[in-house]
Scaffold this motif. Structure first.
Motif, PDB file in Angstrom:
ATOM      1  N   LYS A 214       0.856  -1.187   0.000  1.00 39.33           N
ATOM      2  CA  LYS A 214       0.000   0.000   0.000  1.00 39.33           C
ATOM      3  C   LYS A 214       0.895   1.241   0.000  1.00 39.33           C
ATOM      4  N   PRO A 215       0.976   1.983  -1.120  1.00 37.72           N
ATOM      5  CA  PRO A 215       1.845   3.166  -1.175  1.00 37.72           C
ATOM      6  C   PRO A 215       1.354   4.280  -0.243  1.00 37.72           C
ATOM      7  N   LEU A 216       2.293   4.902   0.464  1.00 34.50           N
ATOM      8  CA  LEU A 216       2.004   6.081   1.278  1.00 34.50           C
ATOM      9  C   LEU A 216       2.570   7.345   0.646  1.00 34.50           C
ATOM     10  N   CYS A 217       3.749   7.229   0.038  1.00 37.59           N
ATOM     11  CA  CYS A 217       4.409   8.363  -0.620  1.00 37.59           C
ATOM     12  C   CYS A 217       5.092   7.867  -1.887  1.00 37.59           C
ATOM     13  N   GLY A 218       4.988   8.645  -2.946  1.00 38.56           N
ATOM     14  CA  GLY A 218       5.753   8.353  -4.153  1.00 38.56           C
ATOM     15  C   GLY A 218       7.047   9.133  -4.106  1.00 38.56           C
ATOM     16  N   TRP A 219       7.132  10.203  -4.914  1.00 42.49           N
ATOM     17  CA  TRP A 219       8.258  11.140  -4.836  1.00 42.49           C
ATOM     18  C   TRP A 219       7.682  12.542  -5.021  1.00 42.49           C
ATOM     19  N   GLY A 220       7.210  13.105  -3.912  1.00 43.23           N
ATOM     20  CA  GLY A 220       6.549  14.397  -3.932  1.00 43.23           C
ATOM     21  C   GLY A 220       5.499  14.440  -2.837  1.00 43.23           C
ATOM     22  N   ASP A 221       4.844  15.582  -2.693  1.00 42.90           N
ATOM     23  CA  ASP A 221       3.756  15.697  -1.722  1.00 42.90           C
ATOM     24  C   ASP A 221       2.655  14.698  -2.061  1.00 42.90           C
ATOM     25  N   VAL A 222       2.015  14.165  -1.036  1.00 39.72           N
ATOM     26  CA  VAL A 222       0.940  13.198  -1.254  1.00 39.72           C
ATOM     27  C   VAL A 222      -0.187  13.820  -2.074  1.00 39.72           C
ATOM     28  N   ASN A 223      -0.489  15.079  -1.839  1.00 39.31           N
ATOM     29  CA  ASN A 223      -1.567  15.756  -2.570  1.00 39.31           C
ATOM     30  C   ASN A 223      -1.062  16.553  -3.766  1.00 39.31           C
ATOM     31  N   GLY A 224       0.182  16.323  -4.155  1.00 36.88           N
ATOM     32  CA  GLY A 224       0.758  17.073  -5.266  1.00 36.88           C
ATOM     33  C   GLY A 224       1.179  16.167  -6.409  1.00 36.88           C
ATOM     34  N   THR A 225       1.887  16.747  -7.356  1.00 32.70           N
ATOM     35  CA  THR A 225       2.388  16.006  -8.515  1.00 32.70           C
ATOM     36  C   THR A 225       3.618  15.195  -8.124  1.00 32.70           C
ATOM     37  N   GLN A 226       3.648  13.943  -8.546  1.00 28.31           N
ATOM     38  CA  GLN A 226       4.817  13.104  -8.292  1.00 28.31           C
ATOM     39  C   GLN A 226       5.911  13.449  -9.303  1.00 28.31           C
ATOM     40  N   LYS A 227       7.158  13.483  -8.848  1.00 31.47           N
ATOM     41  CA  LYS A 227       8.250  14.042  -9.638  1.00 31.47           C
ATOM     42  C   LYS A 227       9.319  13.004  -9.968  1.00 31.47           C
ATOM     43  N   SER A 228      10.161  13.368 -10.924  1.00 28.04           N
ATOM     44  CA  SER A 228      11.353  12.578 -11.221  1.00 28.04           C
ATOM     45  C   SER A 228      12.398  12.863 -10.151  1.00 28.04           C
ATOM     46  N   THR A 229      13.024  11.818  -9.636  1.00 30.62           N
ATOM     47  CA  THR A 229      14.019  11.997  -8.585  1.00 30.62           C
ATOM     48  C   THR A 229      15.199  12.827  -9.065  1.00 30.62           C
ATOM     49  N   ALA A 230      15.595  12.645 -10.312  1.00 24.60           N
ATOM     50  CA  ALA A 230      16.759  13.358 -10.845  1.00 24.60           C
ATOM     51  C   ALA A 230      16.369  14.594 -11.647  1.00 24.60           C
ATOM     52  N   GLY A 231      15.127  15.063 -11.502  1.00 25.26           N
ATOM     53  CA  GLY A 231      14.699  16.231 -12.258  1.00 25.26           C
ATOM     54  C   GLY A 231      14.173  15.851 -13.628  1.00 25.26           C
ATOM     55  N   TRP A 232      13.620  16.834 -14.330  1.00 24.13           N
ATOM     56  CA  TRP A 232      12.956  16.544 -15.603  1.00 24.13           C
ATOM     57  C   TRP A 232      13.927  16.118 -16.694  1.00 24.13           C
ATOM     58  N   LEU A 233      15.227  16.371 -16.531  1.00 25.59           N
ATOM     59  CA  LEU A 233      16.205  15.941 -17.534  1.00 25.59           C
ATOM     60  C   LEU A 233      16.490  14.442 -17.471  1.00 25.59           C
ATOM     61  N   ALA A 234      15.855  13.742 -16.525  1.00 29.24           N
ATOM     62  CA  ALA A 234      16.088  12.301 -16.395  1.00 29.24           C
ATOM     63  C   ALA A 234      15.646  11.531 -17.635  1.00 29.24           C
ATOM     64  N   SER A 235      14.847  12.153 -18.488  1.00 32.75           N
ATOM     65  CA  SER A 235      14.401  11.469 -19.703  1.00 32.75           C
ATOM     66  C   SER A 235      15.476  11.428 -20.784  1.00 32.75           C
ATOM     67  N   LEU A 236      16.558  12.188 -20.616  1.00 33.36           N
ATOM     68  CA  LEU A 236      17.605  12.256 -21.636  1.00 33.36           C
ATOM     69  C   LEU A 236      18.712  11.255 -21.323  1.00 33.36           C
ATOM     70  N   GLU A 237      19.095  10.468 -22.331  1.00 35.95           N
ATOM     71  CA  GLU A 237      20.073   9.408 -22.117  1.00 35.95           C
ATOM     72  C   GLU A 237      21.459   9.934 -21.762  1.00 35.95           C
ATOM     73  N   VAL A 238      21.773  11.174 -22.134  1.00 36.50           N
ATOM     74  CA  VAL A 238      23.128  11.677 -21.916  1.00 36.50           C
ATOM     75  C   VAL A 238      23.452  11.822 -20.437  1.00 36.50           C
ATOM     76  N   PHE A 239      22.444  11.761 -19.563  1.00 37.66           N
ATOM     77  CA  PHE A 239      22.695  11.937 -18.138  1.00 37.66           C
ATOM     78  C   PHE A 239      22.618  10.616 -17.380  1.00 37.66           C
ATOM     79  N   GLU A 240      22.898   9.518 -18.062  1.00 34.71           N
ATOM     80  CA  GLU A 240      22.897   8.222 -17.401  1.00 34.71           C
ATOM     81  C   GLU A 240      24.058   8.117 -16.416  1.00 34.71           C
ATOM     82  N   PRO A 241      23.926   7.262 -15.379  1.00 37.15           N
ATOM     83  CA  PRO A 241      22.750   6.449 -15.077  1.00 37.15           C
ATOM     84  C   PRO A 241      21.663   7.265 -14.384  1.00 37.15           C
ATOM     85  N   HIS A 242      20.424   6.793 -14.510  1.00 37.54           N
ATOM     86  CA  HIS A 242      19.287   7.487 -13.923  1.00 37.54           C
ATOM     87  C   HIS A 242      18.831   6.774 -12.655  1.00 37.54           C
TER      88      HIS A 242
END
Length: 478
Positions: A214-242
């Protein structure tokens, strides 16, 4: 021309086969298509799904995999880490897939599960056949069946992905199936503390698990948007490892059997994260704890390491994040500062603050263990050139102390200072902190301040600036 015709025929046969599997997905009671919904539950984080195309026969293989021996064959690994904390013992389930779908097959291809248990027990089961491994694209769903029970057609079973729990328990002799909130596994492996992955052994070690989360927290406020741990640039391969924490805090209920000893649990602290890319950092530390004495919901995760960035450069990054009563306190180098001091073994001191946004804070966390009494477990991790080898050391018995202060702006000094009064968290304690060092070299103490080079720092800070700008415009409009 003849080669082109052969490739076209090969592609048609392959897509036709995959199409038939897709049809069977719709009709067979034991098969299910990947979920259409992007989220399994509201707290699902970005990057919960896979970042590769499985070579499992249930998936359509693209034309490029057969048209060239070299394209798409870069080194790749994706791994999932799950920690379960019981009153007197912790378990870690570590799953990884390396170089899936390479043509020709990579010498480092591997589907692997590692389980860490009582008294630094360590079980490993692996297979070079990466086509056994399946994974969902949008949600956390993955699995690998190493062996089926007698009486079941292996040729039929190997084309199937996720099974209903009842069918899985009835048909699978060894393997695992991880769904968004249900974990099933039967590990029949070897003692990971000795020998190689595939060395013959007289003793078979076992670990069975079957529990709900049963999840209690993802990565962000419970009532807010869940976020990427490494920031929005985590989708780019040049910043591996993610790196993505998928459940900073959760509760698990079920059972786990370790070498014939069964542990039953209800609402036990649970944590989940994942990595993907070419390999782990060349050197890193990691800490985690969500079992603090007297706190219903308090979780802390911290990590840092040396990674490569474009143009042959390297940078040492670190972060610390606290989830407390549904709110997230995140100290990252693009919104504040973070400092660490980590010994060669036995001491992790982490300090961070955030001075951007509407929740400025300062945090300090210390993990300690006696190197003479707690030696730590050396276990395996993917490496760029050697594959899965012993590459890191950790413990689940670090004494942990956590403090969290609110900050406020001080006009006279033109800086942020601690608010008067008691801190938000005053020296919260736990005797079950998870702490790790990896890579190297670890010749002496490692003390650094997290550094984030431009223009990456400015790019990662962009969402924060836009959020602040929207708030200002809203105030002016009202």
């Amino acid at each position: 021309m003849r080669r082109l015709l052969h490739l076209c025929v090969f592609w048609l046969l392959q897509t036709g086969t995959s199409w038939s599997f897709s049809r069977r997905h719709k009709t067979s009671p034991n098969l299910s298509v990947e979920p259409i919904e992007p989220k399994a539950f509201p707290l699902q984080t970005p990057h919960s799904g896979r970042h590769f195309l499985p070579s499992h026969p249930a998936y359509r293989q693209p034309f490029w995999r057969f048209s060239s021996k070299n394209r798409g064959n870069a080194r790749f690994t994706e791994g999932w880490y799950y920690r379960l904390t019981l009153p007197d013992v912790s378990f870690a389930i570590i799953i990884s897939i390396e170089d899936p779908g390479h043509r020709p097959p990579s010498d480092l291809r591997l589907a692997c599960i590692q389980v860490v248990g009582p008294r630094d027990g360590y079980i490993v089961q692996a297979d070079r056949d990466d086509s056994r491994f399946w994974a969902w694209k949008k949600q956390q769903g993955l699995g690998c069946n190493f062996e089926y029970k007698p009486g079941y057609d292996k040729q039929v079973m190997k084309t199937q992905t996720n099974l209903s729990p009842e069918v899985w328990r009835k048909t699978v002799q060894s393997g695992f199936q991880i769904l968004p909130t249900h974990f099933l596994g039967r590990v029949r492996g070897r003692d990971g503390t000795v020998g190689g992955l595939f060395d013959e052994t007289d003793k078979v070690c076992t670990c069975d698990f079957d529990f709900q989360v049963k999840p209690l927290c993802g990565w962000g406020d419970v009532n807010g948007t869940q976020k990427s741990t490494a920031g929005w640039l985590a989708s780019l391969e040049v910043f591996e490892p993610h790196w993505q924490v998928t459940m900073a805090d959760a509760r698990a209920s079920g059972r786990i059997t370790w070498n014939n000893q069964t542990y039953n649990f209800v609402d036990a602290p649970f944590y989940a994260e994942k990595n993907w890319g070419a390999a782990l950092p060349t050197k890193w530390y990691w800490t985690q704890c969500n079992s603090f004495d007297g706190y219903e919901q308090l979780s802390v995760t911290a990590g840092g390491g040396i990674r490569s960035i474009p143009f042959g450069r390297k940078e040492a990054l670190g972060m610390v994040s606290i989830h407390y009563n549904g709110k997230m306190y995140e100290a990252v180098p693009w919104t504040g500062t973070m400092r660490w001091k980590v010994s060669t073994w036995g001491y992790w001191e982490l300090e961070g603050n955030c001075t951007v946004g509407d929740r400025p804070f300062e945090a300090r966390i210390v993990y300690e263990c006696d190197p003479g009494e707690i030696k730590g477990l050396v276990f395996r991790a993917p490496t760029p050139d050697e594959g899965m080898v012993r590459f890191c050391k950790d413990t689940f018995e670090a004494k942990t102390t956590l403090s969290l202060w609110e900050l406020e702006w001080h006009p006279a000094s033109k800086s942020y200072v601690r608010k008067k009064g008691p801190p938000l968290i005053d020296r919260a304690q736990s005797a079950q902190g998870g702490a790790e060092i990896g890579g190297g070299p670890w010749w002496d103490e490692w003390e650094r301040v997290s550094e984030l080079k431009q223009p990456i720092r400015a790019l990662l800070r962009l969402p924060v600036r836009l959020k602040t700008l929207r708030k200002r415009m809203k105030r002016r409009g009202s």
